[in-house]
Design a protein around this motif. Structure first.
Motif, PDB file in Angstrom:
ATOM      1  N   LYS A  92      39.201  12.554  31.571  1.00 43.06           N
ATOM      2  CA  LYS A  92      38.014  13.270  31.097  1.00 43.06           C
ATOM      3  C   LYS A  92      36.975  13.295  32.216  1.00 43.06           C
ATOM      4  CE  LYS A  92      38.879  11.878  26.375  1.00 43.06           C
ATOM      5  NZ  LYS A  92      38.462  11.082  25.234  1.00 43.06           N
ATOM      6  N   PRO A  93      35.954  14.175  32.108  1.00 40.49           N
ATOM      7  CA  PRO A  93      34.926  14.219  33.157  1.00 40.49           C
ATOM      8  C   PRO A  93      34.214  12.887  33.382  1.00 40.49           C
ATOM      9  CG  PRO A  93      34.799  16.187  31.836  1.00 40.49           C
ATOM     10  CD  PRO A  93      35.808  15.294  31.173  1.00 40.49           C
ATOM     11  N   SER A  94      34.103  12.069  32.375  1.00 48.70           N
ATOM     12  CA  SER A  94      33.463  10.764  32.551  1.00 48.70           C
ATOM     13  C   SER A  94      34.342   9.784  33.341  1.00 48.70           C
ATOM     14  CB  SER A  94      33.116  10.156  31.194  1.00 48.70           C
ATOM     15  OG  SER A  94      34.295   9.964  30.430  1.00 48.70           O
ATOM     16  N   ALA A 100      35.868  10.510  36.256  1.00 50.18           N
ATOM     17  CA  ALA A 100      36.084  11.200  37.531  1.00 50.18           C
ATOM     18  C   ALA A 100      36.421  10.236  38.659  1.00 50.18           C
ATOM     19  CB  ALA A 100      34.862  12.033  37.883  1.00 50.18           C
ATOM     20  N   LYS A 101      35.726   9.122  38.749  1.00 51.54           N
ATOM     21  CA  LYS A 101      35.993   8.169  39.835  1.00 51.54           C
ATOM     22  C   LYS A 101      37.357   7.500  39.656  1.00 51.54           C
ATOM     23  CE  LYS A 101      31.273   7.316  41.190  1.00 51.54           C
ATOM     24  NZ  LYS A 101      30.236   6.315  41.450  1.00 51.54           N
ATOM     25  N   GLN A 102      37.723   7.233  38.431  1.00 52.70           N
ATOM     26  CA  GLN A 102      39.049   6.668  38.163  1.00 52.70           C
ATOM     27  C   GLN A 102      40.120   7.689  38.565  1.00 52.70           C
ATOM     28  OE1 GLN A 102      39.762   5.760  34.052  1.00 52.70           O
ATOM     29  NE2 GLN A 102      41.876   5.105  34.423  1.00 52.70           N
ATOM     30  N   PHE A 103      39.900   8.966  38.250  1.00 45.54           N
ATOM     31  CA  PHE A 103      40.840  10.013  38.648  1.00 45.54           C
ATOM     32  C   PHE A 103      40.976  10.064  40.162  1.00 45.54           C
ATOM     33  CE2 PHE A 103      41.275  14.572  39.892  1.00 45.54           C
ATOM     34  CZ  PHE A 103      42.613  14.702  39.584  1.00 45.54           C
ATOM     35  N   ALA A 104      39.854   9.976  40.892  1.00 48.13           N
ATOM     36  CA  ALA A 104      39.900  10.029  42.359  1.00 48.13           C
ATOM     37  C   ALA A 104      40.695   8.855  42.931  1.00 48.13           C
ATOM     38  CB  ALA A 104      38.488  10.043  42.916  1.00 48.13           C
ATOM     39  N   ARG A 105      40.632   7.697  42.293  1.00 49.35           N
ATOM     40  CA  ARG A 105      41.401   6.546  42.766  1.00 49.35           C
ATOM     41  C   ARG A 105      42.889   6.705  42.494  1.00 49.35           C
ATOM     42  NH1 ARG A 105      36.947   3.701  40.569  1.00 49.35           N
ATOM     43  NH2 ARG A 105      38.102   3.361  38.638  1.00 49.35           N
ATOM     44  N   GLU A 106      43.248   7.402  41.401  1.00 47.32           N
ATOM     45  CA  GLU A 106      44.656   7.495  40.996  1.00 47.32           C
ATOM     46  C   GLU A 106      45.369   8.745  41.496  1.00 47.32           C
ATOM     47  OE1 GLU A 106      44.708   7.068  36.753  1.00 47.32           O
ATOM     48  OE2 GLU A 106      43.830   5.054  36.817  1.00 47.32           O
ATOM     49  N   GLY A 153      41.080  24.069  49.366  1.00 48.62           N
ATOM     50  CA  GLY A 153      39.830  24.783  49.170  1.00 48.62           C
ATOM     51  C   GLY A 153      38.617  23.882  49.291  1.00 48.62           C
ATOM     52  N   SER A 154      38.793  22.629  49.743  1.00 47.44           N
ATOM     53  CA  SER A 154      37.730  21.667  49.986  1.00 47.44           C
ATOM     54  C   SER A 154      37.053  21.173  48.715  1.00 47.44           C
ATOM     55  CB  SER A 154      36.681  22.253  50.937  1.00 47.44           C
ATOM     56  OG  SER A 154      35.765  21.259  51.309  1.00 47.44           O
ATOM     57  N   THR A 155      37.758  21.191  47.592  1.00 44.42           N
ATOM     58  CA  THR A 155      37.234  20.607  46.357  1.00 44.42           C
ATOM     59  C   THR A 155      37.750  19.186  46.262  1.00 44.42           C
ATOM     60  OG1 THR A 155      37.301  22.769  45.297  1.00 44.42           O
ATOM     61  CG2 THR A 155      37.119  20.860  43.858  1.00 44.42           C
ATOM     62  N   ASP A 156      36.843  18.222  46.159  1.00 43.06           N
ATOM     63  CA  ASP A 156      37.322  16.852  46.074  1.00 43.06           C
ATOM     64  C   ASP A 156      37.631  16.477  44.625  1.00 43.06           C
ATOM     65  OD1 ASP A 156      34.773  16.594  45.126  1.00 43.06           O
ATOM     66  OD2 ASP A 156      34.229  14.892  46.368  1.00 43.06           O
ATOM     67  N   ALA A 157      38.321  15.356  44.448  1.00 40.70           N
ATOM     68  CA  ALA A 157      38.836  14.964  43.136  1.00 40.70           C
ATOM     69  C   ALA A 157      37.717  14.682  42.145  1.00 40.70           C
ATOM     70  CB  ALA A 157      39.744  13.747  43.283  1.00 40.70           C
ATOM     71  N   VAL A 158      36.636  14.081  42.598  1.00 41.97           N
ATOM     72  CA  VAL A 158      35.534  13.761  41.692  1.00 41.97           C
ATOM     73  C   VAL A 158      34.885  15.047  41.189  1.00 41.97           C
ATOM     74  CG1 VAL A 158      33.288  12.628  41.516  1.00 41.97           C
ATOM     75  CG2 VAL A 158      35.133  11.519  42.764  1.00 41.97           C
ATOM     76  N   SER A 159      34.605  15.987  42.097  1.00 44.86           N
ATOM     77  CA  SER A 159      33.985  17.260  41.708  1.00 44.86           C
ATOM     78  C   SER A 159      34.883  18.060  40.777  1.00 44.86           C
ATOM     79  CB  SER A 159      33.669  18.100  42.940  1.00 44.86           C
ATOM     80  OG  SER A 159      32.748  17.440  43.756  1.00 44.86           O
ATOM     81  N   LEU A 160      36.177  18.070  41.054  1.00 40.37           N
ATOM     82  CA  LEU A 160      37.111  18.806  40.206  1.00 40.37           C
ATOM     83  C   LEU A 160      37.091  18.258  38.782  1.00 40.37           C
ATOM     84  CD1 LEU A 160      39.500  20.936  40.121  1.00 40.37           C
ATOM     85  CD2 LEU A 160      40.954  18.930  40.247  1.00 40.37           C
ATOM     86  N   CYS A 161      37.146  16.964  38.653  1.00 33.68           N
ATOM     87  CA  CYS A 161      37.183  16.353  37.325  1.00 33.68           C
ATOM     88  C   CYS A 161      35.852  16.522  36.591  1.00 33.68           C
ATOM     89  CB  CYS A 161      37.539  14.878  37.445  1.00 33.68           C
ATOM     90  SG  CYS A 161      37.911  14.094  35.877  1.00 33.68           S
TER      91      CYS A 161
END
Length: 134
Positions: free
Chosen positions: A6-8, A10-16, A61-69
């Motif tokens: 989920k969007p909340s 985002a940092k966990q998504f970037a780590r995984e 496209g230079s979108t990072d994982a945190v911004s995407l989530c």
């Protein structure tokens, strides 16, 4: 079972995130702008590199994982069931041909299709493009 962030988260998504793996987000489409378009489709995102200073995974496209989530989340590990890919072919919703029709589109075939289309609407029932409805 596929994982969802989920969007909340985002940092966990970037780590995984795994570099080179494809992740999916769901797009919502306005029905008043595209009446025959699907209400929801999904997009694919593949992370190919890491940012130099932060080390956050990013796409071509230079979108990072945190911004995407945060901006387009939730993010899915598998394609969402029952949705079509945004860059896939759109469904054909209207046409003079039945669903199981297959033919070679040569000149004779196109003339026959034009004749079928001309005969489908009675000329007196047609109205001009700018005419008011009765």
């Amino acid at each position: 079972m596929p994982k969802t962030w989920k969007p909340s988260q985002a940092k966990q998504f970037a780590r995984e995130v795994t570099i080179g793996k494809t992740y999916y987000t769901v797009n919502a489409h306005a029905r008043n702008l595209g009446a025959y378009e699907d209400t929801h489709t999904y997009s694919e995102h593949r992370f190919t590199a890491r940012r130099p200073f932060t080390g956050t995974p990013c796409t071509d496209g230079s979108t990072d994982a945190v911004s995407l989530c945060q901006n387009f989340g939730p993010v899915y590990e598998q394609p969402p069931a029952g949705l079509r890919n945004l860059d896939g072919p759109a469904p054909q919703v209207a046409g003079p041909l039945p669903a199981n029709y297959e033919g070679v589109l040569d000149e004779a075939e196109l003339r026959g299709l034009e004749k079928l289309q001309r005969g489908s609407i009675h000329p007196r029932l047609r109205r001009d493009l700018n005419a008011r409805r009765a």
